[in-house]
Design a protein around this motif. Structure first.
Motif, mmCIF file in Angstrom:
data_model
loop_
_atom_site.group_PDB
_atom_site.id
_atom_site.type_symbol
_atom_site.label_atom_id
_atom_site.label_comp_id
_atom_site.label_asym_id
_atom_site.label_seq_id
_atom_site.Cartn_x
_atom_site.Cartn_y
_atom_site.Cartn_z
ATOM 1 N N ALA A 87 -0.718 3.289 -2.878
ATOM 2 C CA ALA A 87 -1.404 2.005 -3.033
ATOM 3 C C ALA A 87 -0.558 0.977 -2.287
ATOM 4 O O ALA A 87 0.618 0.788 -2.594
ATOM 5 C CB ALA A 87 -1.537 1.633 -4.498
ATOM 6 N N VAL A 88 -1.168 0.315 -1.315
ATOM 7 C CA VAL A 88 -0.440 -0.587 -0.417
ATOM 8 C C VAL A 88 -1.153 -1.932 -0.378
ATOM 9 O O VAL A 88 -2.379 -1.997 -0.339
ATOM 10 C CB VAL A 88 -0.366 0.025 1.006
ATOM 11 N N ASP A 89 -0.357 -3.015 -0.405
ATOM 12 C CA ASP A 89 -0.910 -4.356 -0.268
ATOM 13 C C ASP A 89 -1.470 -4.513 1.142
ATOM 14 O O ASP A 89 -0.807 -4.192 2.130
ATOM 15 C CB ASP A 89 0.173 -5.397 -0.540
ATOM 16 N N LYS A 90 -2.685 -5.009 1.246
ATOM 17 C CA LYS A 90 -3.358 -5.100 2.544
ATOM 18 C C LYS A 90 -2.682 -6.088 3.486
ATOM 19 O O LYS A 90 -2.539 -5.823 4.677
ATOM 20 C CB LYS A 90 -4.814 -5.505 2.331
ATOM 21 N N GLU A 91 -2.264 -7.224 2.978
ATOM 22 C CA GLU A 91 -1.704 -8.267 3.832
ATOM 23 C C GLU A 91 -0.294 -7.932 4.330
ATOM 24 O O GLU A 91 -0.011 -8.002 5.511
ATOM 25 C CB GLU A 91 -1.678 -9.600 3.079
ATOM 26 N N SER A 92 0.596 -7.590 3.425
ATOM 27 C CA SER A 92 1.996 -7.384 3.810
ATOM 28 C C SER A 92 2.338 -5.926 4.109
ATOM 29 O O SER A 92 3.429 -5.624 4.572
ATOM 30 C CB SER A 92 2.916 -7.879 2.693
ATOM 31 N N LYS A 93 1.420 -5.002 3.790
ATOM 32 C CA LYS A 93 1.642 -3.558 3.969
ATOM 33 C C LYS A 93 2.835 -3.059 3.152
ATOM 34 O O LYS A 93 3.545 -2.141 3.539
ATOM 35 C CB LYS A 93 1.777 -3.216 5.440
#
Length: 113
Positions: A87-93
């Motif tokens: 699970a990865v944050d879309k904006e900051s990766k």
């Protein structure tokens, strides 16, 4: 650091207790590295507040190591490796959470997730 010193350190670097390894491997294929992985994920969760958009996807880390959960995926450029669900944050990766895919376990009860 020179290559010889690095190789010397690797000879003595252990992530688990060798005396209990065989017993623990019967119940969990990821046990050799699970404590460090869980510590890393706990640290990732504690140190970052993700945005509203999170993406969940599989990631194949290419490897030819002898591992009980090495996967073959014909659709990937590197066919063999360890598969992880991340699970990865879309904006900051930034990695928010993740776990290894260690193949279906036969001994687990059907009602247990």
């Amino acid at each position: 650091m020179s290559r010889n010193i690095f190789c010397e350190i690797l000879r003595f670097l252990r992530f688990d207790y060798k005396s209990t390894r065989s017993k623990r491997l019967k119940t969990d294929k990821f046990v050799l590295f699970s404590t460090e992985w869980n510590r890393f994920i706990d640290n990732s969760i504690a140190c970052y507040k993700p945005g509203p958009n999170i993406t969940i996807d599989e990631q194949l880390f290419p490897s030819k190591a002898r591992c009980p959960f090495t996967q073959f995926m014909a659709s990937k450029p590197d066919k063999y490796g360890q598969k992880y669900w991340l699970a990865v944050d879309k904006e900051s990766k930034y990695l928010v959470n993740g776990f290894p895919y260690v193949v279906k376990e036969e001994h687990r009860a059907t009602e247990e997730s």
